[in-house]
Write a protein that holds these residues in place. Structure first.
Motif, PDB file in Angstrom:
ATOM      1  N   CYS A   1       8.182  13.795 -21.277  1.00  0.00           N
ATOM      2  CA  CYS A   1       7.765  13.900 -19.871  1.00  0.00           C
ATOM      3  C   CYS A   1       7.315  12.538 -19.345  1.00  0.00           C
ATOM      4  O   CYS A   1       7.703  12.140 -18.241  1.00  0.00           O
ATOM      5  CB  CYS A   1       6.631  14.916 -19.727  1.00  0.00           C
ATOM      6  SG  CYS A   1       7.173  16.617 -19.898  1.00  0.00           S
ATOM      7  N   LEU A   2       6.511  11.832 -20.126  1.00  0.00           N
ATOM      8  CA  LEU A   2       6.048  10.516 -19.691  1.00  0.00           C
ATOM      9  C   LEU A   2       7.223   9.562 -19.504  1.00  0.00           C
ATOM     10  O   LEU A   2       7.265   8.790 -18.549  1.00  0.00           O
ATOM     11  CB  LEU A   2       5.031   9.939 -20.679  1.00  0.00           C
ATOM     12  CG  LEU A   2       4.458   8.572 -20.293  1.00  0.00           C
ATOM     13  CD1 LEU A   2       3.712   8.648 -18.957  1.00  0.00           C
ATOM     14  CD2 LEU A   2       3.522   8.065 -21.391  1.00  0.00           C
TER      15      LEU A   2
ATOM     16  N   TRP B  57       8.928  10.463 -16.197  1.00  0.00           N
ATOM     17  CA  TRP B  57       8.124  10.019 -15.053  1.00  0.00           C
ATOM     18  C   TRP B  57       8.096   8.494 -14.956  1.00  0.00           C
ATOM     19  O   TRP B  57       8.040   7.942 -13.868  1.00  0.00           O
ATOM     20  CB  TRP B  57       6.708  10.580 -15.147  1.00  0.00           C
ATOM     21  CG  TRP B  57       6.648  12.065 -14.949  1.00  0.00           C
ATOM     22  CD1 TRP B  57       7.391  12.805 -14.093  1.00  0.00           C
ATOM     23  CD2 TRP B  57       5.804  12.984 -15.629  1.00  0.00           C
ATOM     24  NE1 TRP B  57       7.064  14.132 -14.190  1.00  0.00           N
ATOM     25  CE2 TRP B  57       6.087  14.278 -15.126  1.00  0.00           C
ATOM     26  CE3 TRP B  57       4.827  12.857 -16.621  1.00  0.00           C
ATOM     27  CZ2 TRP B  57       5.435  15.412 -15.570  1.00  0.00           C
ATOM     28  CZ3 TRP B  57       4.172  13.992 -17.055  1.00  0.00           C
ATOM     29  CH2 TRP B  57       4.480  15.254 -16.534  1.00  0.00           C
ATOM     30  N   THR B  58       8.142   7.817 -16.109  1.00  0.00           N
ATOM     31  CA  THR B  58       8.162   6.350 -16.110  1.00  0.00           C
ATOM     32  C   THR B  58       9.444   5.843 -15.465  1.00  0.00           C
ATOM     33  O   THR B  58       9.421   4.858 -14.727  1.00  0.00           O
ATOM     34  CB  THR B  58       8.017   5.815 -17.550  1.00  0.00           C
ATOM     35  OG1 THR B  58       6.752   6.236 -18.068  1.00  0.00           O
ATOM     36  CG2 THR B  58       8.102   4.309 -17.590  1.00  0.00           C
TER      37      THR B  58
ATOM     38  N   GLN C 228      11.016   7.265 -13.114  1.00  0.00           N
ATOM     39  CA  GLN C 228      10.945   7.532 -11.678  1.00  0.00           C
ATOM     40  C   GLN C 228       9.901   6.680 -10.957  1.00  0.00           C
ATOM     41  O   GLN C 228      10.122   6.264  -9.817  1.00  0.00           O
ATOM     42  CB  GLN C 228      10.622   9.011 -11.444  1.00  0.00           C
ATOM     43  CG  GLN C 228      11.726   9.933 -11.927  1.00  0.00           C
ATOM     44  CD  GLN C 228      11.334  11.383 -11.819  1.00  0.00           C
ATOM     45  OE1 GLN C 228      10.984  11.841 -10.735  1.00  0.00           O
ATOM     46  NE2 GLN C 228      11.373  12.099 -12.930  1.00  0.00           N
ATOM     47  N   PHE C 229       8.752   6.440 -11.606  1.00  0.00           N
ATOM     48  CA  PHE C 229       7.638   5.793 -10.911  1.00  0.00           C
ATOM     49  C   PHE C 229       7.157   4.500 -11.549  1.00  0.00           C
ATOM     50  O   PHE C 229       6.380   3.775 -10.942  1.00  0.00           O
ATOM     51  CB  PHE C 229       6.430   6.741 -10.855  1.00  0.00           C
ATOM     52  CG  PHE C 229       6.725   8.086 -10.271  1.00  0.00           C
ATOM     53  CD1 PHE C 229       7.123   8.217  -8.953  1.00  0.00           C
ATOM     54  CD2 PHE C 229       6.606   9.225 -11.041  1.00  0.00           C
ATOM     55  CE1 PHE C 229       7.392   9.454  -8.400  1.00  0.00           C
ATOM     56  CE2 PHE C 229       6.869  10.473 -10.509  1.00  0.00           C
ATOM     57  CZ  PHE C 229       7.262  10.592  -9.186  1.00  0.00           C
TER      58      PHE C 229
ATOM     59  N   LYS D  84       2.049   4.072 -12.839  1.00  0.00           N
ATOM     60  CA  LYS D  84       1.960   5.155 -11.858  1.00  0.00           C
ATOM     61  C   LYS D  84       2.124   6.516 -12.539  1.00  0.00           C
ATOM     62  O   LYS D  84       1.461   7.484 -12.158  1.00  0.00           O
ATOM     63  CB  LYS D  84       2.997   4.981 -10.758  1.00  0.00           C
ATOM     64  CG  LYS D  84       2.670   3.863  -9.805  1.00  0.00           C
ATOM     65  CD  LYS D  84       3.689   3.784  -8.690  1.00  0.00           C
ATOM     66  CE  LYS D  84       3.332   2.661  -7.724  1.00  0.00           C
ATOM     67  NZ  LYS D  84       4.307   2.561  -6.630  1.00  0.00           N
ATOM     68  N   ALA D  85       3.006   6.596 -13.512  1.00  0.00           N
ATOM     69  CA  ALA D  85       3.210   7.860 -14.226  1.00  0.00           C
ATOM     70  C   ALA D  85       1.947   8.250 -14.999  1.00  0.00           C
ATOM     71  O   ALA D  85       1.520   9.415 -14.977  1.00  0.00           O
ATOM     72  CB  ALA D  85       4.403   7.741 -15.178  1.00  0.00           C
ATOM     73  N   GLN D  86       1.341   7.272 -15.690  1.00  0.00           N
ATOM     74  CA  GLN D  86       0.110   7.565 -16.425  1.00  0.00           C
ATOM     75  C   GLN D  86      -1.012   7.959 -15.472  1.00  0.00           C
ATOM     76  O   GLN D  86      -1.770   8.892 -15.747  1.00  0.00           O
ATOM     77  CB  GLN D  86      -0.306   6.355 -17.259  1.00  0.00           C
ATOM     78  CG  GLN D  86       0.583   6.128 -18.458  1.00  0.00           C
ATOM     79  CD  GLN D  86       0.204   4.861 -19.218  1.00  0.00           C
ATOM     80  OE1 GLN D  86      -0.230   3.872 -18.634  1.00  0.00           O
ATOM     81  NE2 GLN D  86       0.375   4.916 -20.531  1.00  0.00           N
TER      82      GLN D  86
ATOM     83  N   THR E 239      10.978  17.779 -15.098  1.00  0.00           N
ATOM     84  CA  THR E 239      10.434  16.511 -14.585  1.00  0.00           C
ATOM     85  C   THR E 239      11.453  15.668 -13.847  1.00  0.00           C
ATOM     86  O   THR E 239      11.162  14.529 -13.489  1.00  0.00           O
ATOM     87  CB  THR E 239       9.857  15.675 -15.746  1.00  0.00           C
ATOM     88  OG1 THR E 239      10.916  15.348 -16.653  1.00  0.00           O
ATOM     89  CG2 THR E 239       8.750  16.401 -16.465  1.00  0.00           C
TER      90      THR E 239
ATOM     91  N   MET F 285       3.827  13.960  -8.015  1.00  0.00           N
ATOM     92  CA  MET F 285       3.036  12.774  -7.685  1.00  0.00           C
ATOM     93  C   MET F 285       2.097  13.077  -6.528  1.00  0.00           C
ATOM     94  O   MET F 285       0.895  12.814  -6.598  1.00  0.00           O
ATOM     95  CB  MET F 285       3.951  11.601  -7.346  1.00  0.00           C
ATOM     96  CG  MET F 285       3.204  10.331  -6.969  1.00  0.00           C
ATOM     97  SD  MET F 285       2.151   9.660  -8.279  1.00  0.00           S
ATOM     98  CE  MET F 285       3.350   8.729  -9.211  1.00  0.00           C
TER      99      MET F 285
END
Length: 181
Positions: free
Chosen positions: A100-101, A104-105, A107-108, A112-114, A131, A138
């Motif tokens: 998941c991280l 998200w990494t 994408q952002f 920002k993901a963290q 995700t 966000m």
């Protein structure tokens, strides 16, 4: 459903969501980068996280494994704050944390993901397949962080709702909005 029942349901919901959030928002500083293979096998804050875990009869090995994975991905202090905000994160499937991280990494960006997950630790329960388009996650993370009640605001709102629940005149006259009269 009567207004009194509705207010009671709202008050119970507020109480239920506030109980695990008494430790704050989890937006504190600390390690902003993911740690790799050089990470310690066990976080030095593991005992603090397990002490703050309010549930009983859970497998301490699984809880420890999940916390150590959080600490590896987000940093020790941040993992402890997430566990204090939402202790249930220690029960989630830790095999989903890294995929998941990573999604998200992409994408952002990593920071920002963290930060998004620190604002809303409930995102740790999301499956990696969910995700792909995380813009709503966000924005929702900001909303969750802002609306997460503190114990003081919870007490004020709870007393207000209980006091107004039985006040028929207040609701008959329009509640908080009475048409400018």
């Amino acid at each position: 459903m009567t207004m009194k029942n509705l207010l009671l349901a709202i008050a119970i919901t507020i109480l239920y969501t506030a109980l695990p959030t008494a430790q704050g928002f989890g937006l504190g500083g600390g390690n902003k980068t993911r740690r790799g293979a050089a990470a310690q096998p066990s976080s030095p804050l593991l005992e603090d996280a397990l002490k703050s875990y309010p549930f009983v009869n859970d497998d301490k090995t699984k809880l420890s494994t999940n916390f150590n994975e959080l600490a590896r991905l987000y940093g020790d202090e941040e993992a402890l704050q997430m566990a204090k905000i939402m202790p249930r994160v220690l029960r989630f499937d830790s095999n989903n944390f890294e995929p998941c991280l990573e999604s998200w990494t992409e994408q952002f960006g990593l920071e920002k993901a963290q930060a998004m997950v620190k604002r809303n630790p409930g995102l740790l329960g999301v499956k990696p397949s969910q995700t792909e388009d995380a813009d709503s996650s966000m924005y929702g993370s900001y909303l969750v962080a802002v609306l997460r009640p503190s114990p003081l605001s919870l007490a004020v709102w709870g007393v207000l709702l209980i006091a107004l629940a039985g006040n028929k005149d207040f609701w008959v006259e329009g509640g908080f909005y009475n048409g400018g009269q």
